[in-house]
Design a protein around this motif. Structure first.
Motif, PDB file in Angstrom:
ATOM      1  N   TYR A  11      86.658  66.779  45.524  1.00  0.00           N
ATOM      2  CA  TYR A  11      86.691  68.223  45.231  1.00  0.00           C
ATOM      3  C   TYR A  11      86.161  68.990  46.447  1.00  0.00           C
ATOM      4  N   PRO A  12      86.924  69.994  46.918  1.00  0.00           N
ATOM      5  CA  PRO A  12      86.489  70.745  48.096  1.00  0.00           C
ATOM      6  C   PRO A  12      85.129  71.399  47.850  1.00  0.00           C
ATOM      7  N   GLY A  13      84.273  71.338  48.854  1.00  0.00           N
ATOM      8  CA  GLY A  13      82.972  71.994  48.779  1.00  0.00           C
ATOM      9  C   GLY A  13      81.970  71.292  47.898  1.00  0.00           C
ATOM     10  N   VAL A  14      82.284  70.082  47.443  1.00  0.00           N
ATOM     11  CA  VAL A  14      81.348  69.349  46.587  1.00  0.00           C
ATOM     12  C   VAL A  14      80.978  68.040  47.291  1.00  0.00           C
ATOM     13  N   TYR A  15      79.688  67.766  47.415  1.00  0.00           N
ATOM     14  CA  TYR A  15      79.236  66.509  47.993  1.00  0.00           C
ATOM     15  C   TYR A  15      77.983  66.061  47.263  1.00  0.00           C
ATOM     16  N   PHE A  16      77.583  64.840  47.580  1.00  0.00           N
ATOM     17  CA  PHE A  16      76.343  64.327  46.985  1.00  0.00           C
ATOM     18  C   PHE A  16      75.568  63.525  48.018  1.00  0.00           C
ATOM     19  N   ILE A  17      74.320  63.325  47.723  1.00  0.00           N
ATOM     20  CA  ILE A  17      73.472  62.438  48.522  1.00  0.00           C
ATOM     21  C   ILE A  17      72.890  61.399  47.577  1.00  0.00           C
ATOM     22  N   GLU A  18      72.573  60.264  48.117  1.00  0.00           N
ATOM     23  CA  GLU A  18      71.981  59.206  47.310  1.00  0.00           C
ATOM     24  C   GLU A  18      70.475  59.427  47.219  1.00  0.00           C
ATOM     25  N   GLU A  28      70.440  57.325  42.293  1.00  0.00           N
ATOM     26  CA  GLU A  28      71.096  58.401  41.529  1.00  0.00           C
ATOM     27  C   GLU A  28      71.712  59.393  42.501  1.00  0.00           C
ATOM     28  N   ARG A  29      72.910  59.845  42.190  1.00  0.00           N
ATOM     29  CA  ARG A  29      73.581  60.845  43.021  1.00  0.00           C
ATOM     30  C   ARG A  29      73.058  62.256  42.684  1.00  0.00           C
ATOM     31  N   ILE A  30      72.824  62.998  43.743  1.00  0.00           N
ATOM     32  CA  ILE A  30      72.387  64.407  43.582  1.00  0.00           C
ATOM     33  C   ILE A  30      73.493  65.272  44.163  1.00  0.00           C
ATOM     34  N   TYR A  31      74.117  66.085  43.310  1.00  0.00           N
ATOM     35  CA  TYR A  31      75.309  66.834  43.717  1.00  0.00           C
ATOM     36  C   TYR A  31      74.943  68.231  44.260  1.00  0.00           C
ATOM     37  N   TYR A  32      75.691  68.621  45.284  1.00  0.00           N
ATOM     38  CA  TYR A  32      75.545  69.938  45.924  1.00  0.00           C
ATOM     39  C   TYR A  32      76.922  70.590  46.026  1.00  0.00           C
ATOM     40  N   VAL A  33      76.920  71.905  46.083  1.00  0.00           N
ATOM     41  CA  VAL A  33      78.164  72.644  46.328  1.00  0.00           C
ATOM     42  C   VAL A  33      77.948  73.561  47.520  1.00  0.00           C
ATOM     43  N   MET A  34      79.027  73.873  48.222  1.00  0.00           N
ATOM     44  CA  MET A  34      78.996  74.791  49.369  1.00  0.00           C
ATOM     45  C   MET A  34      80.024  75.889  49.133  1.00  0.00           C
ATOM     46  N   TYR A  35      79.630  77.123  49.394  1.00  0.00           N
ATOM     47  CA  TYR A  35      80.572  78.256  49.256  1.00  0.00           C
ATOM     48  C   TYR A  35      80.019  79.430  50.067  1.00  0.00           C
ATOM     49  N   ARG A  36      80.851  80.440  50.216  1.00  0.00           N
ATOM     50  CA  ARG A  36      80.443  81.644  50.962  1.00  0.00           C
ATOM     51  C   ARG A  36      80.335  82.834  50.023  1.00  0.00           C
ATOM     52  N   ARG A  48      71.691  66.462  38.928  1.00  0.00           N
ATOM     53  CA  ARG A  48      71.601  65.019  39.161  1.00  0.00           C
ATOM     54  C   ARG A  48      72.584  64.268  38.249  1.00  0.00           C
ATOM     55  N   GLN A  49      72.975  63.104  38.717  1.00  0.00           N
ATOM     56  CA  GLN A  49      73.987  62.290  38.036  1.00  0.00           C
ATOM     57  C   GLN A  49      73.558  61.918  36.617  1.00  0.00           C
ATOM     58  N   PHE A  50      72.331  61.409  36.421  1.00  0.00           N
ATOM     59  CA  PHE A  50      71.879  60.945  35.110  1.00  0.00           C
ATOM     60  C   PHE A  50      71.046  62.012  34.382  1.00  0.00           C
ATOM     61  N   GLN A  51      70.131  62.587  35.103  1.00  0.00           N
ATOM     62  CA  GLN A  51      69.219  63.562  34.481  1.00  0.00           C
ATOM     63  C   GLN A  51      69.982  64.757  33.943  1.00  0.00           C
ATOM     64  N   MET A  54      75.564  65.251  35.626  1.00  0.00           N
ATOM     65  CA  MET A  54      76.429  65.966  36.564  1.00  0.00           C
ATOM     66  C   MET A  54      77.515  65.027  37.081  1.00  0.00           C
ATOM     67  N   THR A  55      78.729  65.586  37.236  1.00  0.00           N
ATOM     68  CA  THR A  55      79.882  64.869  37.801  1.00  0.00           C
ATOM     69  C   THR A  55      80.501  65.727  38.882  1.00  0.00           C
ATOM     70  N   PRO A  56      81.351  65.160  39.737  1.00  0.00           N
ATOM     71  CA  PRO A  56      82.023  65.965  40.759  1.00  0.00           C
ATOM     72  C   PRO A  56      82.860  67.090  40.150  1.00  0.00           C
ATOM     73  N   ALA A  57      83.543  66.832  39.034  1.00  0.00           N
ATOM     74  CA  ALA A  57      84.377  67.864  38.391  1.00  0.00           C
ATOM     75  C   ALA A  57      83.516  69.005  37.863  1.00  0.00           C
ATOM     76  N   LYS A  58      82.394  68.649  37.255  1.00  0.00           N
ATOM     77  CA  LYS A  58      81.482  69.674  36.723  1.00  0.00           C
ATOM     78  C   LYS A  58      80.898  70.509  37.858  1.00  0.00           C
ATOM     79  N   ALA A  59      80.560  69.850  38.949  1.00  0.00           N
ATOM     80  CA  ALA A  59      80.037  70.572  40.111  1.00  0.00           C
ATOM     81  C   ALA A  59      81.088  71.513  40.673  1.00  0.00           C
ATOM     82  N   ALA A  60      82.345  71.072  40.671  1.00  0.00           N
ATOM     83  CA  ALA A  60      83.431  71.909  41.188  1.00  0.00           C
ATOM     84  C   ALA A  60      83.593  73.172  40.333  1.00  0.00           C
TER      85      ALA A  60
END
Length: 399
Positions: A11-18, A28-36, A48-51, A54-60
């Motif tokens: 998904y554009p503008g969506v990434y995660f870090i371990e 656990e993956r921690i999701y971030y989004v980028m936008y202007r 966070r993935q479990f807490q 969160m999923t990539p689609a939800k973040a998008a």
């Protein structure tokens, strides 16, 4: 500590870090989004993935809402709230203008009256508005509503005058902009202020006796000086001993209703009264209030004197004495209106013209006296000139 690697998603503008799970040691993956927004690049942690499940689609979906402005990030929300607080702090509403205006005024009867007018009439209608937000229609509706409620035209005029003073104060102090005259004009109700209050000879005699019988010397002399000088109640409240010039024979009136400080003659009656009037130690005022401070009312004593004298219900004890002073001078025929204007410290001759009919009556009486005297003289035969008289037709006739 080295920065953690960003991992792109589909998904554009969506990434995660371990990262590491808060509840366990599992990764656990921690999701971030980028936008202007407004030209600024924003990176926001969305969950966070479990807490947070969160999923990539939800973040998008969250990213899309941020871009469309349907929801704000925590940082953006804080920035928005702070901007709103700053904007609100910079808004000079009538509530804030009144507070600032009142802080520049002495605590006296005039301020107390203005405070009551503001709290009763202006605050409910315009308290949360800035001056430029009030339209002509708003003011017209308030004026009409108050008149329909039975408020006098004079009361409504005072309320609108206070509105104007607050706006002028705000503009003068640089707190707000002057309202656009095309959008805000004030129409004052027409007030019949040509009425005067007078007393006949019996009523005046009863008033003088009631003042003589008044045990409160401060109140009695206050009433006497109002009668002798025609000074306004507020001017007498502010009168200090330094304002009494016995040597030159003047009373100095500081900041009268007309604006500029003035002086009026200290006539013989006023001089005698003030020469014997008691000084209150430690107070600069001629008629001090509690604790030697400036007096703010004398209503109880003046109403007591009015009742003892049996004066008409509509006679105002203090303002009525000012009218009585002016009416007496005008009806004497010996004082012209310009002089009367100066004695009353009227700013405009229009304020003095209410007494013009009294002077006209005095002049008519004087003219009648002259007419009667000359008429009597003309009706007597002139023996020294024989029997000839001139007829209205211009010919000569003999008796």
């Amino acid at each position: 500590m080295p920065a953690k690697r960003r991992v792109k998603t589909d998904y554009p503008g969506v990434y995660f870090i371990e990262g590491q799970s808060v509840a366990s040691d599992k990764p656990e993956r921690i999701y971030y989004v980028m936008y202007r927004r407004d030209g600024r690049l924003i990176e926001e942690k969305v969950g966070r993935q479990f807490q947070d499940n969160m999923t990539p689609a939800k973040a998008a979906r969250i990213r899309a809402e941020r871009i469309e402005g349907k929801s704000l990030s925590n940082n953006a929300r804080r920035e928005s709230e702070e901007a709103a607080r700053v904007a609100e702090a910079g808004r000079w509403t009538f509530n804030k203008l009144w507070t600032e205006y009142a802080s520049h005024k002495p605590e006296n009867h005039a301020l107390s009256t203005d405070r009551s007018r503001f709290e009763t009439y202006l605050k409910p209608a315009f308290g949360e508005k800035e001056p430029a937000e009030v339209l002509t229609l708003d003011l017209d509706r308030m004026r009409s509503r108050l008149l329909k409620q039975g408020k006098s035209a004079q009361t409504v005029k005072h309320v609108l005058a206070l509105f104007k003073r607050l706006v002028r104060f705000g503009v003068k102090k640089g707190l707000c902009d002057s309202p656009d005259p095309r959008k805000q004009t004030i129409t004052m109700p027409r007030v019949d202020n040509e009425t005067t209050e007078d007393l006949d000879a019996d009523e005046l005699a009863r008033l003088v006796q009631a003042i003589e019988d008044e045990p409160n010397i401060q109140a009695a002399n206050f009433m006497r000086l109002a009668l002798f000088t025609g000074m306004r109640r507020g001017e007498l409240f502010k009168l200090e001993w330094r304002d009494v010039d016995f040597d030159r024979g003047f009373l100095h009136i500081r900041e009268p209703k007309g604006g500029k400080s003035q002086k009026i003659p200290l006539n013989a009656a006023a001089r005698t009264l003030l020469a014997s009037h008691p000084h209150v130690e430690g107070s600069p005022f001629v008629f001090p209030g509690q604790g030697g401070k400036q007096r703010v009312t004398i209503q109880v004593a003046s109403n007591r004197i009015k009742a003892r004298a049996g004066l008409p219900a509509d006679f105002r004890p203090l303002h009525g004495l000012r009218h009585l002073f002016a009416s007496t001078l005008a009806s004497s025929g010996e004082v012209d209106l310009l002089t009367l204007q100066k004695l009353l410290t009227h700013k405009s001759p229009n304020m003095t013209k209410r007494y013009s009919h009294l002077r006209d009556d005095a002049l008519k009486q004087a003219s009648e006296v002259a007419g009667n005297l000359l008429g009597q003289a003309a009706g007597k035969p002139n023996k020294s000139r024989g029997s000839k008289v001139v007829s209205m037709g211009g010919g000569e006739q003999k008796n």
